[in-house]
Design a protein around this motif. Structure first.
Motif, mmCIF file in Angstrom:
data_model
loop_
_atom_site.group_PDB
_atom_site.id
_atom_site.type_symbol
_atom_site.label_atom_id
_atom_site.label_comp_id
_atom_site.label_asym_id
_atom_site.label_seq_id
_atom_site.Cartn_x
_atom_site.Cartn_y
_atom_site.Cartn_z
ATOM 1 N N ARG A 1 33.844 35.912 33.455
ATOM 2 C CA ARG A 1 33.118 36.877 34.290
ATOM 3 C C ARG A 1 33.073 36.394 35.730
ATOM 4 O O ARG A 1 33.172 37.174 36.674
ATOM 5 C CB ARG A 1 31.699 37.082 33.741
ATOM 6 C CG ARG A 1 31.653 37.791 32.395
ATOM 7 C CD ARG A 1 30.229 37.853 31.850
ATOM 8 N NE ARG A 1 29.343 38.533 32.775
ATOM 9 C CZ ARG A 1 28.151 38.084 33.148
ATOM 10 N NH1 ARG A 1 27.709 36.922 32.687
ATOM 11 N NH2 ARG A 1 27.393 38.775 33.975
ATOM 12 N N MET B 1 36.454 37.188 37.269
ATOM 13 C CA MET B 1 36.609 38.607 37.587
ATOM 14 C C MET B 1 35.769 38.999 38.797
ATOM 15 O O MET B 1 36.184 39.803 39.630
ATOM 16 C CB MET B 1 36.258 39.461 36.368
ATOM 17 C CG MET B 1 37.332 39.382 35.281
ATOM 18 S SD MET B 1 37.127 40.574 33.947
ATOM 19 C CE MET B 1 35.788 39.802 33.036
ATOM 20 N N GLN B 2 34.568 38.416 38.910
ATOM 21 C CA GLN B 2 33.751 38.684 40.085
ATOM 22 C C GLN B 2 34.433 38.158 41.340
ATOM 23 O O GLN B 2 34.413 38.803 42.396
ATOM 24 C CB GLN B 2 32.378 38.037 39.919
ATOM 25 C CG GLN B 2 31.404 38.324 41.062
ATOM 26 C CD GLN B 2 31.049 39.794 41.155
ATOM 27 O OE1 GLN B 2 30.473 40.357 40.221
ATOM 28 N NE2 GLN B 2 31.394 40.444 42.279
ATOM 29 N N ALA C 1 37.153 40.569 42.307
ATOM 30 C CA ALA C 1 36.556 41.770 42.880
ATOM 31 C C ALA C 1 36.103 41.522 44.319
ATOM 32 O O ALA C 1 36.337 42.354 45.211
ATOM 33 C CB ALA C 1 35.380 42.223 42.020
ATOM 34 N N ASP C 2 35.488 40.375 44.570
ATOM 35 C CA ASP C 2 35.021 40.050 45.924
ATOM 36 C C ASP C 2 36.191 39.936 46.897
ATOM 37 O O ASP C 2 36.132 40.436 48.027
ATOM 38 C CB ASP C 2 34.239 38.734 45.912
ATOM 39 C CG ASP C 2 32.926 38.842 45.151
ATOM 40 O OD1 ASP C 2 32.470 39.981 44.910
ATOM 41 O OD2 ASP C 2 32.370 37.790 44.790
ATOM 42 N N THR D 1 35.487 46.898 42.397
ATOM 43 C CA THR D 1 34.333 46.734 41.521
ATOM 44 C C THR D 1 34.727 45.840 40.349
ATOM 45 O O THR D 1 35.908 45.723 40.004
ATOM 46 C CB THR D 1 33.851 48.088 40.979
ATOM 47 O OG1 THR D 1 34.871 48.644 40.129
ATOM 48 C CG2 THR D 1 33.571 49.060 42.125
ATOM 49 N N THR D 2 33.737 45.224 39.728
ATOM 50 C CA THR D 2 34.048 44.404 38.558
ATOM 51 C C THR D 2 34.594 45.267 37.422
ATOM 52 O O THR D 2 35.375 44.785 36.594
ATOM 53 C CB THR D 2 32.808 43.637 38.089
ATOM 54 O OG1 THR D 2 31.722 44.555 37.879
ATOM 55 C CG2 THR D 2 32.405 42.588 39.102
ATOM 56 N N THR E 1 37.891 44.392 35.431
ATOM 57 C CA THR E 1 37.797 44.257 33.983
ATOM 58 C C THR E 1 38.789 45.165 33.279
ATOM 59 O O THR E 1 39.389 44.781 32.258
ATOM 60 C CB THR E 1 36.371 44.576 33.506
ATOM 61 O OG1 THR E 1 35.439 43.704 34.152
ATOM 62 C CG2 THR E 1 36.242 44.415 31.994
#
Length: 273
Positions: free
Chosen positions: A51, A54-55, A58-59, A64-65, A69
């Motif tokens: 997680r 993935m964050q 996204a950043d 978006t996460t 995902t």
């Protein structure tokens, strides 16, 4: 209860990943196109896509996460849970299955005491079945961290995983030397493989892959049907295929493979040879 936000990478890890990510994103005219290699990058950090990873993606990409995902869960090359240093994939698609892939997979599950996607207690090997390893002419095929081990049997496959767990030197039938799953993920992210001789060792297709091309170029006589070794008619003399016949990797009298002396894979041949 809603899930808590993903924990952040330590500052030093994030700084290093941001530097690598900047290099990756710069390769593409649109930053969103960098998502696949970025997922390989974060996978190289922890051995699977977390997680937190993935964050991070996204950043970096302004996504978006949920968008990240959706991609990470679509492709089977991204792990969603911790795994071993060596991902052993057994092809169980049609040709490999017929040639013994199902038997190899079943024997490895029993030998390693794990199911599909399971990892051995020592954290060395993760076993999974693969739908196709794109090497049907060398069936049945096992891949370790995406390197080929051709013409396997249950016995040779068990020796292979035993060697991996024991830390013994293991050489693929063809292609580059083995490295760990994390190292493989970094290479797939697009960073150079800096191991001496690894790129040169990548090799080319084997003789069984090139027979059609050679026939098309008129380099051999048209193939004719012959009895396979295991289906010889009773009373027939052993058949020794001639150079004009279609030699599969199982029939061709070639140098043996280190993985299984009784099932030769044959030397690699360049396309233009």
């Amino acid at each position: 209860m809603p899930r808590l936000p993903a924990p952040a990478y330590p500052d030093d890890v994030r700084a290093r990943l941001e530097s690598d990510a900047k290099e990756i994103v710069a390769r593409y005219p649109g930053s969103r196109s960098a998502l696949l290699p970025l997922l390989h990058l974060v996978q190289s950090e922890e051995g699977h896509v977390t997680r937190t990873g993935m964050q991070f993606c996204a950043d970096v990409l302004g996504l978006t996460t949920a968008e990240v995902t959706a991609v990470a869960t679509f492709y089977s090359m991204y792990r969603r849970a911790p795994g071993g240093d060596y991902q052993v994939g057994v092809c169980t698609n049609t040709l490999c299955a017929v040639m013994g892939g199902d038997a190899i997979f079943e024997s490895l599950q029993e030998h390693l005491a794990v199911g599909n996607g399971g990892t051995t207690d020592d954290g060395k090997v993760t076993l999974e079945h693969i739908e196709c390893n794109a090497a049907c002419d060398f069936a049945p095929v096992v891949m370790v961290n995406w390197e080929f081990f051709d013409n396997q049997t249950p016995e040779s496959a068990k020796r292979l995983v035993d060697d991996l767990r024991a830390g013994a030197e293991v050489s693929p039938t063809r292609g580059a030397p083995l490295c760990t799953f994390k190292e493989t993920a970094r290479i797939l992210a697009g960073f150079p493989d800096e191991r001496p001789g690894a790129v040169e060792a990548s090799g080319s297709a084997g003789p069984a892959s090139l027979i059609g091309l050679r026939l098309a170029k008129g380099e051999t006589q048209p193939a004719r049907v012959v009895h396979p070794r295991s289906a010889a008619v009773e009373g027939d003399a052993p058949h020794e295929p001639s150079p004009s016949e279609h030699l599969s990797s199982h029939d061709a009298p070639q140098d043996t493979s280190a993985s299984d002396p009784s099932h030769p894979a044959g030397p690699a041949a360049e396309e233009g040879e």
